[in-house]
Design a protein around this motif. Structure first.
Motif, PDB file in Angstrom:
ATOM      1  N   ARG A   1       0.848  -1.392  -0.098  1.00  0.00           N
ATOM      2  CA  ARG A   1      -0.018  -0.078  -0.071  1.00  0.00           C
ATOM      3  C   ARG A   1       0.987   1.318   0.112  1.00  0.00           C
ATOM      4  N   ASP A   2       1.957   1.230   0.719  1.00  0.00           N
ATOM      5  CA  ASP A   2       2.708   2.643   0.824  1.00  0.00           C
ATOM      6  C   ASP A   2       3.379   2.882  -0.787  1.00  0.00           C
ATOM      7  N   ASP A   3       3.817   1.734  -1.417  1.00  0.00           N
ATOM      8  CA  ASP A   3       4.322   2.323  -2.619  1.00  0.00           C
ATOM      9  C   ASP A   3       3.038   2.680  -3.730  1.00  0.00           C
ATOM     10  N   ILE A   4       2.115   2.338  -3.660  1.00  0.00           N
ATOM     11  CA  ILE A   4       1.001   2.483  -4.208  1.00  0.00           C
ATOM     12  C   ILE A   4       0.644   4.272  -3.930  1.00  0.00           C
ATOM     13  N   ALA A   5       0.672   4.039  -2.662  1.00  0.00           N
ATOM     14  CA  ALA A   5       0.237   5.529  -2.213  1.00  0.00           C
ATOM     15  C   ALA A   5       1.163   6.775  -2.662  1.00  0.00           C
ATOM     16  N   ARG A   6       2.456   6.296  -2.734  1.00  0.00           N
ATOM     17  CA  ARG A   6       3.677   7.303  -3.112  1.00  0.00           C
ATOM     18  C   ARG A   6       3.443   7.614  -4.648  1.00  0.00           C
ATOM     19  N   ALA A   7       3.179   6.477  -5.352  1.00  0.00           N
ATOM     20  CA  ALA A   7       2.875   6.694  -6.740  1.00  0.00           C
ATOM     21  C   ALA A   7       1.583   7.498  -7.273  1.00  0.00           C
ATOM     22  N   HIS A   8       0.493   7.109  -6.310  1.00  0.00           N
ATOM     23  CA  HIS A   8      -0.700   8.028  -6.180  1.00  0.00           C
ATOM     24  C   HIS A   8      -0.321   9.677  -6.115  1.00  0.00           C
ATOM     25  N   ARG A   9       0.317   9.706  -5.252  1.00  0.00           N
ATOM     26  CA  ARG A   9       0.918  11.316  -4.774  1.00  0.00           C
ATOM     27  C   ARG A   9       1.597  11.654  -6.040  1.00  0.00           C
TER      28      ARG A   9
ATOM     29  N   ALA B   1      -2.195  16.298  -8.235  1.00  0.00           N
ATOM     30  CA  ALA B   1      -2.043  17.647  -8.509  1.00  0.00           C
ATOM     31  C   ALA B   1      -0.531  18.004  -7.759  1.00  0.00           C
ATOM     32  N   GLU B   2      -0.180  17.043  -6.887  1.00  0.00           N
ATOM     33  CA  GLU B   2       1.118  17.313  -6.087  1.00  0.00           C
ATOM     34  C   GLU B   2       2.182  17.113  -6.943  1.00  0.00           C
ATOM     35  N   GLY B   3       2.023  16.234  -7.920  1.00  0.00           N
ATOM     36  CA  GLY B   3       3.379  15.966  -8.698  1.00  0.00           C
ATOM     37  C   GLY B   3       3.033  16.262 -10.034  1.00  0.00           C
ATOM     38  N   ALA B   4       2.971  15.036 -10.913  1.00  0.00           N
ATOM     39  CA  ALA B   4       2.860  14.906 -12.274  1.00  0.00           C
ATOM     40  C   ALA B   4       1.803  15.889 -13.019  1.00  0.00           C
ATOM     41  N   GLU B   5       0.730  15.730 -12.445  1.00  0.00           N
ATOM     42  CA  GLU B   5      -0.496  16.431 -12.889  1.00  0.00           C
ATOM     43  C   GLU B   5      -0.136  18.364 -12.776  1.00  0.00           C
ATOM     44  N   ASN B   6       0.147  18.416 -11.901  1.00  0.00           N
ATOM     45  CA  ASN B   6       0.525  19.762 -11.587  1.00  0.00           C
ATOM     46  C   ASN B   6       1.784  20.387 -12.775  1.00  0.00           C
TER      47      ASN B   6
ATOM     48  N   ARG C   1      -3.954  14.875 -24.510  1.00  0.00           N
ATOM     49  CA  ARG C   1      -4.382  13.373 -24.193  1.00  0.00           C
ATOM     50  C   ARG C   1      -3.584  12.756 -23.173  1.00  0.00           C
ATOM     51  N   ALA C   2      -2.445  13.326 -22.948  1.00  0.00           N
ATOM     52  CA  ALA C   2      -1.800  12.908 -21.938  1.00  0.00           C
ATOM     53  C   ALA C   2      -2.264  13.157 -20.458  1.00  0.00           C
ATOM     54  N   LEU C   3      -2.739  14.306 -20.420  1.00  0.00           N
ATOM     55  CA  LEU C   3      -3.615  14.656 -19.169  1.00  0.00           C
ATOM     56  C   LEU C   3      -4.922  13.665 -19.013  1.00  0.00           C
ATOM     57  N   ILE C   4      -5.485  13.437 -20.093  1.00  0.00           N
ATOM     58  CA  ILE C   4      -6.756  12.474 -19.965  1.00  0.00           C
ATOM     59  C   ILE C   4      -6.229  11.054 -19.260  1.00  0.00           C
ATOM     60  N   GLU C   5      -5.094  10.729 -19.857  1.00  0.00           N
ATOM     61  CA  GLU C   5      -4.512   9.361 -19.513  1.00  0.00           C
ATOM     62  C   GLU C   5      -3.888   9.515 -17.940  1.00  0.00           C
ATOM     63  N   LEU C   6      -3.430  10.429 -17.688  1.00  0.00           N
ATOM     64  CA  LEU C   6      -3.003  10.666 -16.342  1.00  0.00           C
ATOM     65  C   LEU C   6      -4.017  10.693 -15.428  1.00  0.00           C
ATOM     66  N   GLY C   7      -5.338  11.227 -15.984  1.00  0.00           N
ATOM     67  CA  GLY C   7      -6.551  11.043 -15.103  1.00  0.00           C
ATOM     68  C   GLY C   7      -6.890   9.953 -14.744  1.00  0.00           C
ATOM     69  N   GLU C   8      -7.038   8.982 -15.812  1.00  0.00           N
ATOM     70  CA  GLU C   8      -7.424   7.467 -15.709  1.00  0.00           C
ATOM     71  C   GLU C   8      -6.677   6.915 -14.904  1.00  0.00           C
TER      72      GLU C   8
ATOM     73  N   GLN D   1      -4.635   7.922 -12.230  1.00  0.00           N
ATOM     74  CA  GLN D   1      -4.779   8.376 -11.247  1.00  0.00           C
ATOM     75  C   GLN D   1      -6.275   7.857 -10.323  1.00  0.00           C
ATOM     76  N   ASP D   2      -7.293   7.645 -11.318  1.00  0.00           N
ATOM     77  CA  ASP D   2      -8.539   6.844 -10.697  1.00  0.00           C
ATOM     78  C   ASP D   2      -8.194   5.499 -10.550  1.00  0.00           C
ATOM     79  N   GLY D   3      -7.414   4.882 -11.411  1.00  0.00           N
ATOM     80  CA  GLY D   3      -7.248   3.378 -11.217  1.00  0.00           C
ATOM     81  C   GLY D   3      -6.456   3.067 -10.082  1.00  0.00           C
ATOM     82  N   VAL D   4      -5.439   3.817  -9.878  1.00  0.00           N
ATOM     83  CA  VAL D   4      -4.536   3.755  -8.566  1.00  0.00           C
ATOM     84  C   VAL D   4      -5.308   4.101  -7.267  1.00  0.00           C
ATOM     85  N   ALA D   5      -6.138   5.045  -7.472  1.00  0.00           N
ATOM     86  CA  ALA D   5      -7.002   5.499  -6.419  1.00  0.00           C
ATOM     87  C   ALA D   5      -7.966   4.261  -5.914  1.00  0.00           C
ATOM     88  N   ALA D   6      -8.617   3.832  -7.097  1.00  0.00           N
ATOM     89  CA  ALA D   6      -9.631   2.637  -6.842  1.00  0.00           C
ATOM     90  C   ALA D   6      -8.799   1.490  -6.056  1.00  0.00           C
ATOM     91  N   CYS D   7      -7.534   1.326  -6.571  1.00  0.00           N
ATOM     92  CA  CYS D   7      -6.614   0.281  -5.965  1.00  0.00           C
ATOM     93  C   CYS D   7      -6.460   0.638  -4.469  1.00  0.00           C
TER      94      CYS D   7
END
Length: 546
Positions: A222-230, A234-239, A268-275, A277-283
């Motif tokens: 869970r810790d690795d997935i949480a870091r990836a999610h961050r 918006a705190e990382g790649a998205e910003n 398109r990359a922002l759209i893929e990034l959003g998907e 993010q959703d997958g990682v959040a769901a996980c």
């Protein structure tokens, strides 16, 4: 009626053919001449159990053939019908004894077992041997004799006794089972309560184990997935990507169209990034669990496994095991009612048996009076008119044949105390008691051949004459064979055979010769005088015959 008896190679008999007649047939001869061999041979063809070695020395086999007349209605016809053999007016029994011990039997040319022969024997012949008084002296056989005289059918009492025994055994088994269950009642109730409280379900242990493993694995990733999610948020790649898009869009008008493609790709990359993010959040959401739930799962899983080990069953079998324990508890709870029913069954079975036993006792008491009267009538012509025969009934251990013990007692002289036969009667008296009793028990059965083997031993003179006359009267309308050493009895025979032993060429054989009137005089004179026959002995023999 026994008509003929053919014997081949049996003991010391080489070849022998006898033709018997109705009435009183007597066989006489010196002791050891072979009279008992005739009876052994007759018993052999009738299936009786006797000597094991009967084949004459040097012969391959011995054979006996007996021919009986079988009138309509004879009891032997029913035995033949049961054996699947057609009954005829003539019944031919043939039995062969081989030197190696094998035995083979035929009835009217149909091969049969010894059991069939013995069944026929019971309807054809009754033997009263010189040792029959041993049975007469044994009180254990007196009840059987009385029952035979009364013609009692003991089957109903035996069935009632068997039913009572079965009811008692069922009650004892139920009581033992109930006692065994009661001995573990505390354990059963505790185990059932424990199982009911946990209420394990089939397959639950595997499900809990899988869920526990998933939770334990989630803690590690869970810790690795949480870091990836961050990093993707918006705190990382998205910003950074949003900033890049804003900067490029501002410069696009001055770039002469060269930023259109990068801007499109970045969108398109922002759209893929959003998907992503959703997958990682769901996980992360799936991996999110309450530590208390894991604790609860582990606690239940360990409880199920501990209970399975305690009762030595598989975890998935705990439910059926609990059902078995509940059934045993139900048996315990319903055991008292079942015991009560079985007690009732025993009481009813006991009442049914007692009714049958009481009926037998009443029938035996009535038959005892009739037998005593019949014996009194039989003893008088046997020169024992002063003797008193009594059939005494007393209470015995309950059993399949009722509750009666039967004992024959006698008083041989007026005023003398009565007592058991073996303490009161002399040898000659025993023979006459036996003859009288056998006459009473046999009754009037014209289809039965009666054989008496030295029934007259121990008596002589007028008493022997009385025995002979009773045998002669018994033979009227039927057939009686008598082996005798008494000249008085022999003289009363309607047909007379002499048994002799001869030695020729070193071989001993036994022969039987029918005697005409002159020869009977010589034989009876020999019985009177011994080896040296005097004219006085001949005169006495003629007097006896007259």
């Amino acid at each position: 009626m026994l008509r003929t008896l053919d014997i081949r190679d049996m003991l010391i008999i080489d070849r022998l053919s006898l033709t018997f007649q109705p009435g009183l047939n007597v066989l006489t001869g010196e002791t050891g001449a072979g009279k008992s061999i005739l009876l052994d041979s007759l018993g052999f063809v009738l299936g009786w159990r006797g000597r094991a070695e009967l084949v004459r020395a040097g012969a391959d086999k011995g054979e006996v053939i007996a021919v009986f007349d079988l009138p309509p209605g004879h009891a032997a016809r029913a035995v033949l019908e049961d054996a699947g053999i057609e009954a005829e007016d003539e019944l031919i029994l043939r039995r062969v004894n081989f030197s190696d011990g094998r035995k083979t039997a035929w009835v009217n040319d149909r091969r049969v077992s010894g059991e069939v022969l013995r069944g026929l024997s019971d309807t054809l012949v009754e033997l009263h041997g010189q040792h029959d008084d041993r049975g007469l002296l044994n009180p254990r056989g007196h009840r059987q004799m009385l029952d035979a005289f009364a013609g009692l059918d003991l089957s109903a009492c035996r069935r009632a006794w068997a039913a009572l025994g079965a009811a008692r055994r069922a009650l004892a088994a139920a009581e033992a089972a109930l006692a065994a269950v009661r001995a573990e009642e505390d354990f059963l109730r505790h185990a059932v309560a424990e199982l009911d409280k946990l209420d394990p379900q089939p397959g639950e242990e595997a499900t809990l184990d899988t869920r526990r493993r998933d939770m334990q694995g989630a803690e590690r990733i869970r810790d690795d997935i949480a870091r990836a999610h961050r990093a993707l948020s918006a705190e990382g790649a998205e910003n950074l990507m949003v900033d890049a898009l804003r900067w490029l869009e501002a410069a696009s008008d001055r770039a002469g169209g060269r930023l259109e493609a990068p801007l499109s790709s970045l969108s398109r990359a922002l759209i893929e990034l959003g998907e992503a993010q959703d997958g990682v959040a769901a996980c992360l959401a799936d991996l999110d669990f309450d530590p208390r739930e894991l604790e609860a799962i582990e606690e239940r899983l360990f409880a199920i496994r501990a209970l399975a080990r305690k009762h030595s069953v598989l975890p998935d079998e705990l439910g059926s095991f609990a059902g078995d324990l509940r059934a045993r508890l139900a048996a315990l709870d319903g055991g008292t009612r079942q015991i009560g029913k079985l007690h009732v069954a025993v009481t009813e079975a006991e009442a049914a048996w007692q009714a049958e036993a009481a009926a037998l006792s009443a029938a035996r008491r009535a038959a005892a009076g009739r037998l005593d009267a019949a014996m009194a009538a039989e003893l008088a012509p046997l020169k024992m008119e002063r003797a008193v025969f009594r059939t005494e009934l007393s209470e015995a251990e309950p059993g399949p044949e009722g509750t009666d013990a039967v004992a024959f007692t006698v008083a041989t002289n007026p005023g003398a105390p009565s007592g058991p036969l073996n303490r009161i009667a002399s040898g000659g008296e025993l023979s006459r008691f036996l003859l009288a009793l056998k006459v009473c028990l046999t009754g009037d059965d014209p289809g039965l051949t009666l054989i008496f083997d030295e029934i007259d031993r121990g008596v002589g003179g007028a008493t022997a004459d009385a025995v002979g006359r009773r045998l002669k009267a018994l033979a009227e309308g039927g057939q009686v064979l008598v082996v005798t050493h008494s000249p008085q009895v022999a003289a009363l025979g309607g047909h007379h055979w002499r048994v002799e032993k001869r030695v020729a060429a070193g071989m001993t054989t036994s022969t039987v010769t029918p005697l005409a009137a002159p020869e009977r005089v010589e034989e009876i004179a020999r019985m009177l005088a011994g080896d040296t026959i005097t004219e006085a002995a001949r005169q006495a023999a003629r007097a006896l015959l007259d």
